[in-house]
Design an enzyme around this catalytic site. Sequence first.
Site, PDB file in Angstrom:
ATOM      1  N   HIS A  26       3.819  -5.733  -6.808  1.00  0.00           N
ATOM      2  CA  HIS A  26       3.366  -4.530  -6.497  1.00  0.00           C
ATOM      3  C   HIS A  26       4.074  -3.771  -5.387  1.00  0.00           C
ATOM      4  O   HIS A  26       3.879  -2.763  -5.212  1.00  0.00           O
ATOM      5  CB  HIS A  26       1.712  -4.852  -6.113  1.00  0.00           C
ATOM      6  CG  HIS A  26       1.422  -5.513  -4.586  1.00  0.00           C
ATOM      7  ND1 HIS A  26       1.284  -6.777  -4.377  1.00  0.00           N
ATOM      8  CD2 HIS A  26       1.649  -5.038  -3.410  1.00  0.00           C
ATOM      9  CE1 HIS A  26       1.078  -7.063  -3.068  1.00  0.00           C
ATOM     10  NE2 HIS A  26       1.323  -5.836  -2.524  1.00  0.00           N
ATOM     11  N   ASP A  61       1.655 -11.652  -9.723  1.00  0.00           N
ATOM     12  CA  ASP A  61       2.133 -10.585  -8.652  1.00  0.00           C
ATOM     13  C   ASP A  61       3.458 -11.066  -8.053  1.00  0.00           C
ATOM     14  O   ASP A  61       3.594 -10.925  -6.885  1.00  0.00           O
ATOM     15  CB  ASP A  61       1.085 -10.239  -7.683  1.00  0.00           C
ATOM     16  CG  ASP A  61       1.499  -8.909  -6.989  1.00  0.00           C
ATOM     17  OD1 ASP A  61       2.229  -8.199  -7.386  1.00  0.00           O
ATOM     18  OD2 ASP A  61       0.816  -8.689  -5.647  1.00  0.00           O
ATOM     19  N   SER A 132       3.540  -7.844   2.508  1.00  0.00           N
ATOM     20  CA  SER A 132       3.406  -8.237   1.091  1.00  0.00           C
ATOM     21  C   SER A 132       4.874  -8.676   0.461  1.00  0.00           C
ATOM     22  O   SER A 132       5.692  -8.155   0.685  1.00  0.00           O
ATOM     23  CB  SER A 132       3.085  -7.336   0.322  1.00  0.00           C
ATOM     24  OG  SER A 132       1.502  -7.150   0.272  1.00  0.00           O
TER      25      SER A 132
END
Length: 183
Positions: A26, A61, A132
């Site tokens: 992402h 992810d 992230s």
Amino acid sequence: VIIRTDSGQGTGFIIDEDGYIVTNAHVLADSSGNLATGIYAVNYGGERIEVEFIGYDNELDVALLKARGNYKSLEFGDSDGVKIGEKVIAIGNPYGLVFSVSEGIVSGTHRAGPNGLRAYIQIDAALNPGNSGGPLINKQGKVIGMNNFKISGGENLGFALESNYIETAVNDIASKALNQTII
């Protein structure tokens, strides 16, 4: 390393001396969920590093990138050995504050994530946008997870994908894209 694209930024880390970098998929997506353009990394010294997109695992992810050159890499630990109460640090780029570190403990293991898989370590170390894709490191200096998401509205309810899942995802991506394994 910091991962930057034309539409955002996050964190990643070098997993192999040949310059393979892992991050969250992402981090590389634009607001429509498509692969962003202009992907590059920035190292601790502020040097811009051109990277090649290798592939991704959408369910976990996880995305794999490749930088030219030789680099020091982080070593993976066995996430099946992670204990509740164990001290950890989360490295990232929260809100653009480059190479920030937050400390916490493991609050839970094998937690279910948005994908329904019980593949996440729950931590109380602060995670914010930009963390992230960064490594979750144990007191032995080994990567036991990759910072992935936090619960909105909750204080210090962060989750990191377990390292054993990262290794499997990286090798699956590399097998498909490069006809080899990396880890």
